[in-house]
Design an enzyme around this catalytic site. Sequence first.
Site, short mmCIF file in Angstrom:
data_model
loop_
_atom_site.label_atom_id
_atom_site.label_comp_id
_atom_site.label_asym_id
_atom_site.label_seq_id
_atom_site.Cartn_x
_atom_site.Cartn_y
_atom_site.Cartn_z
CG HIS A 22 -1.78 1.18 1.35
ND1 HIS A 22 -1.99 1.82 2.54
CD2 HIS A 22 -2.50 1.85 0.43
CE1 HIS A 22 -2.81 2.83 2.35
NE2 HIS A 22 -3.13 2.88 1.07
CG ASP A 64 -3.49 5.11 -1.37
OD1 ASP A 64 -4.50 5.06 -0.64
OD2 ASP A 64 -2.35 5.32 -0.93
CE1 TYR A 112 11.82 12.27 -17.13
CE2 TYR A 112 13.54 13.93 -17.09
CZ TYR A 112 12.66 13.14 -17.79
OH TYR A 112 12.61 13.23 -19.16
#
Length: 141
Positions: A22, A64, A112
């Site tokens: 998670h 999530d 990035y």
Amino acid sequence: MLKNIPSIVSPDLLKILMEMGHGDEIVISDGNFPAAAMAQRLVRLDGHGVPDILEAILALMPLDIYVEEPVALMEVVKGDSYVPEIWDTYKKIIEEKEGQKKIAHEERFAFYERAKKAYAVVATGETSLYANIILKKGVVV
């Protein structure tokens, strides 16, 4: 062989999805993304596009629900007039699999940095520009 696993999901990708917990994040990158330089764990699916891989991952992994934006896209660089039509495809896939979700737009270098911390990067052969996407794993209930 297993049943109900999308055929596009390689054994390496399946293992990574199983290992993720998670809050862990996974990047699905386009063909221009420096995946090998960014990845802690790299899965190569060069012959495929991001939408098919996104759909397959979301068939197995929930997003999530405890964060405001469980999905992130690399925003278009200022001054670039390109319009990433592929984003509409992503929104449709996400809505079909997970319902309506807020999507963050990250500046290129911030994206990035976030990708470097991701659990894994899936490198694709996607030719659309700005087709990189980050997914935050939720809990399976």
